[in-house]
Design a protein around this motif. Sequence first.
Motif, PDB file in Angstrom:
ATOM      1  N   PRO A 145       0.831  -1.217   0.000  1.00 46.96           N
ATOM      2  CA  PRO A 145       0.000   0.000   0.000  1.00 46.96           C
ATOM      3  C   PRO A 145       0.863   1.263   0.000  1.00 46.96           C
ATOM      4  CG  PRO A 145      -0.721  -1.568   1.683  1.00 46.96           C
ATOM      5  CD  PRO A 145       0.595  -2.058   1.168  1.00 46.96           C
ATOM      6  N   LYS A 146       0.373   2.278  -0.702  1.00 48.30           N
ATOM      7  CA  LYS A 146       1.062   3.575  -0.722  1.00 48.30           C
ATOM      8  C   LYS A 146       0.575   4.482   0.418  1.00 48.30           C
ATOM      9  CE  LYS A 146       1.802   3.606  -5.734  1.00 48.30           C
ATOM     10  NZ  LYS A 146       1.200   2.279  -5.978  1.00 48.30           N
ATOM     11  N   HIS A 147      -0.695   4.292   0.834  1.00 46.22           N
ATOM     12  CA  HIS A 147      -1.243   5.116   1.912  1.00 46.22           C
ATOM     13  C   HIS A 147      -2.428   4.353   2.499  1.00 46.22           C
ATOM     14  CE1 HIS A 147      -2.039   9.521   3.312  1.00 46.22           C
ATOM     15  NE2 HIS A 147      -2.186   8.648   4.296  1.00 46.22           N
ATOM     16  N   ILE A 148      -2.421   4.135   3.808  1.00 42.57           N
ATOM     17  CA  ILE A 148      -3.453   3.351   4.486  1.00 42.57           C
ATOM     18  C   ILE A 148      -4.325   4.286   5.321  1.00 42.57           C
ATOM     19  CG2 ILE A 148      -3.912   1.500   6.146  1.00 42.57           C
ATOM     20  CD1 ILE A 148      -1.165   0.354   5.430  1.00 42.57           C
ATOM     21  N   ALA A 149      -5.653   4.099   5.228  1.00 40.88           N
ATOM     22  CA  ALA A 149      -6.599   4.835   6.078  1.00 40.88           C
ATOM     23  C   ALA A 149      -7.200   3.849   7.077  1.00 40.88           C
ATOM     24  CB  ALA A 149      -7.697   5.474   5.247  1.00 40.88           C
ATOM     25  N   VAL A 150      -7.137   4.199   8.369  1.00 33.63           N
ATOM     26  CA  VAL A 150      -7.689   3.355   9.430  1.00 33.63           C
ATOM     27  C   VAL A 150      -8.901   4.077  10.014  1.00 33.63           C
ATOM     28  CG1 VAL A 150      -7.248   2.129  11.576  1.00 33.63           C
ATOM     29  CG2 VAL A 150      -5.384   2.459   9.937  1.00 33.63           C
ATOM     30  N   ILE A 151     -10.085   3.458   9.867  1.00 33.96           N
ATOM     31  CA  ILE A 151     -11.329   4.018  10.386  1.00 33.96           C
ATOM     32  C   ILE A 151     -11.606   3.367  11.736  1.00 33.96           C
ATOM     33  CG2 ILE A 151     -13.798   4.305   9.943  1.00 33.96           C
ATOM     34  CD1 ILE A 151     -13.166   4.018   6.956  1.00 33.96           C
ATOM     35  N   THR A 152     -11.457   4.121  12.814  1.00 35.22           N
ATOM     36  CA  THR A 152     -11.614   3.564  14.153  1.00 35.22           C
ATOM     37  C   THR A 152     -11.659   4.695  15.165  1.00 35.22           C
ATOM     38  OG1 THR A 152     -10.715   1.943  15.711  1.00 35.22           O
ATOM     39  CG2 THR A 152      -9.139   3.348  14.571  1.00 35.22           C
ATOM     40  N   VAL A 197     -15.985   9.496   2.719  1.00 30.98           N
ATOM     41  CA  VAL A 197     -14.952  10.536   2.658  1.00 30.98           C
ATOM     42  C   VAL A 197     -13.636   9.947   2.187  1.00 30.98           C
ATOM     43  CG1 VAL A 197     -13.556  12.079   4.076  1.00 30.98           C
ATOM     44  CG2 VAL A 197     -16.033  12.021   4.372  1.00 30.98           C
ATOM     45  N   ALA A 198     -13.271   8.774   2.691  1.00 28.76           N
ATOM     46  CA  ALA A 198     -12.017   8.136   2.299  1.00 28.76           C
ATOM     47  C   ALA A 198     -12.000   7.802   0.814  1.00 28.76           C
ATOM     48  CB  ALA A 198     -11.802   6.867   3.124  1.00 28.76           C
ATOM     49  N   ASN A 199     -13.147   7.384   0.274  1.00 29.85           N
ATOM     50  CA  ASN A 199     -13.213   7.070  -1.152  1.00 29.85           C
ATOM     51  C   ASN A 199     -13.085   8.319  -2.012  1.00 29.85           C
ATOM     52  OD1 ASN A 199     -14.121   4.097  -2.162  1.00 29.85           O
ATOM     53  ND2 ASN A 199     -14.710   4.424  -0.015  1.00 29.85           N
ATOM     54  N   ARG A 200     -13.658   9.441  -1.546  1.00 34.49           N
ATOM     55  CA  ARG A 200     -13.604  10.668  -2.341  1.00 34.49           C
ATOM     56  C   ARG A 200     -12.269  11.399  -2.223  1.00 34.49           C
ATOM     57  NH1 ARG A 200     -18.898  11.634  -0.185  1.00 34.49           N
ATOM     58  NH2 ARG A 200     -18.001  13.200   1.212  1.00 34.49           N
ATOM     59  N   ALA A 201     -11.510  11.115  -1.188  1.00 33.36           N
ATOM     60  CA  ALA A 201     -10.284  11.869  -0.940  1.00 33.36           C
ATOM     61  C   ALA A 201      -9.240  11.665  -2.030  1.00 33.36           C
ATOM     62  CB  ALA A 201      -9.701  11.487   0.425  1.00 33.36           C
ATOM     63  N   GLY A 202      -9.173  10.478  -2.622  1.00 35.36           N
ATOM     64  CA  GLY A 202      -8.175  10.198  -3.646  1.00 35.36           C
ATOM     65  C   GLY A 202      -6.765  10.060  -3.100  1.00 35.36           C
ATOM     66  N   LEU A 203      -6.619   9.798  -1.800  1.00 34.45           N
ATOM     67  CA  LEU A 203      -5.296   9.705  -1.175  1.00 34.45           C
ATOM     68  C   LEU A 203      -4.904   8.271  -0.836  1.00 34.45           C
ATOM     69  CD1 LEU A 203      -5.644  12.640   1.387  1.00 34.45           C
ATOM     70  CD2 LEU A 203      -4.528  12.710  -0.849  1.00 34.45           C
ATOM     71  N   PHE A 204      -5.891   7.404  -0.646  1.00 32.87           N
ATOM     72  CA  PHE A 204      -5.628   6.081  -0.085  1.00 32.87           C
ATOM     73  C   PHE A 204      -5.819   4.998  -1.139  1.00 32.87           C
ATOM     74  CE2 PHE A 204      -8.019   8.783   2.968  1.00 32.87           C
ATOM     75  CZ  PHE A 204      -6.939   9.178   3.731  1.00 32.87           C
ATOM     76  N   ASP A 205      -5.186   3.859  -0.887  1.00 28.51           N
ATOM     77  CA  ASP A 205      -5.419   2.708  -1.758  1.00 28.51           C
ATOM     78  C   ASP A 205      -5.920   1.494  -0.992  1.00 28.51           C
ATOM     79  OD1 ASP A 205      -3.062   2.358  -0.447  1.00 28.51           O
ATOM     80  OD2 ASP A 205      -1.862   1.873  -2.204  1.00 28.51           O
ATOM     81  N   VAL A 206      -6.143   1.621   0.326  1.00 27.47           N
ATOM     82  CA  VAL A 206      -6.750   0.549   1.100  1.00 27.47           C
ATOM     83  C   VAL A 206      -7.275   1.148   2.411  1.00 27.47           C
ATOM     84  CG1 VAL A 206      -4.616  -0.114   2.296  1.00 27.47           C
ATOM     85  CG2 VAL A 206      -6.433  -1.805   1.995  1.00 27.47           C
TER      86      VAL A 206
END
Length: 451
Positions: A145-152, A197-206
């Motif tokens: 992954p290039k950038h991970i978003a953790v929703i918690t 929001v994470a899907n629209r941001a265009g920053l994350f790949d997982v």
Amino acid sequence: MLTSDIFTSSTDRDVLSVSQLNRRAKQLLETHLPLLWVEGELSNVSQPSSGHWYFTLKDDQAQVRCAMFRNRNTLVRFAPRQGQQVLLRARVSLYEGRGDYQLIVEHMEEAGFGALQRAFEALKAKLAAEGLFDEIHKQPLPSLPKHIAVITSPTGAAIRDVLSVLKRRFPAIPVTVIPVAVQGKEAAPQIVRAIEVANRAGLFDVLVLARGGGSLEDLWPFNEETVARAIFASELPLVSAVGHEIDFTIADFVADLRAPTPSAAAELLVPDAEDWLETFAGYEILLQEAIERKLHLLSQRLEWLRTRLRHPGERLQQQAQRLDGLELRLVRAVDHQLLRCHTRLNTLMLRQKPLQPGLRIQQLNQQIAQHHAALQKNIQRHLRMQQQRLAEAVRLLQTVSPLSTLQRGYAIVSDPQQRVITSSRQVTPGDSINARLAEGELQCRVEKILP
């Protein structure tokens, strides 16, 4: 023993009527049994037009009739259904009219864990039938992954575990924490919003959806249908890491990958940096050896080309001769093509002369004028036919009209209430009557009734 000894007189007995007996039984039940809680399964649910609810509460060994009146059942937040497990607060009573023992229900709610479990199973079956759990919809995770978003929750143990494992295994990968509530009524809407929001941001790949362990009630936001559909709609692959290894939620089934714990999710997402460094060291040795072999081969080829090198002037002369030949061929090809185009143009011009498009346009205009005249003629004929039909209908209407009858000297006689009089028996001497003529109306009084 004599019969008189067996039967005593009625004056010596305390004889109750049936209604008195039922009334005493009801008083005993209602005064000696307090308001109590009862759990069981609903059956024979009836909701008449009065708004009251009547049903039977049962378990595997017994059953009891129940009534819940309209002023109490309007507070219930769900519609009772056959086979539903419920918890009731009720008082024991007796229906005097039939002598039936019953419960008068004051409060009803779905029975605790069983209700949640049934809701879980119902939603699971619904989403499975719609195909939300099918493997064909699962997205592959990126190998690195290039950038991970953790929703918690930003303060829970889950995020500390995830960040600790990611830092240990591959600290170079950036991680963004999207804070949400992971318990309570506000959790599900916040989780849905975070995924969008994470899907629209265009920053994350997982994405990683994480939470520590807890009871079924604690984990319920991850069993909400809105959360499941948000996970399914996510264009980014999502890993569900909710609860302990034995905990399963609807989010686990919809997610692209289910991790038994938040720490395991971090282990699955990123490789071990130490393993990669060892692999890179091996690749470095192989690359160095390959470069040395390539340099050796190029050196041998350079030496071979040096022995075959000729003066560049010879090569230039050959190229000049070839260029002259190509120029002559090009000139001849252009002349030939121009001749063909000129011939074809003359042929097309000869073909065009007989067509005379102006004459064709004139003919079409004449046809349009003829069609327009014919259309006008048909419209006039149709209007005349409709006028004739209208005149015939008016004539027929006048024939059957009661006004025509009045024109022949007849009258319509009615009483003051406008009821038509058709018999002398409908009036008596002295009554006022109206007579409508073809022109005007007469007010008359009955002087005498003739036989």
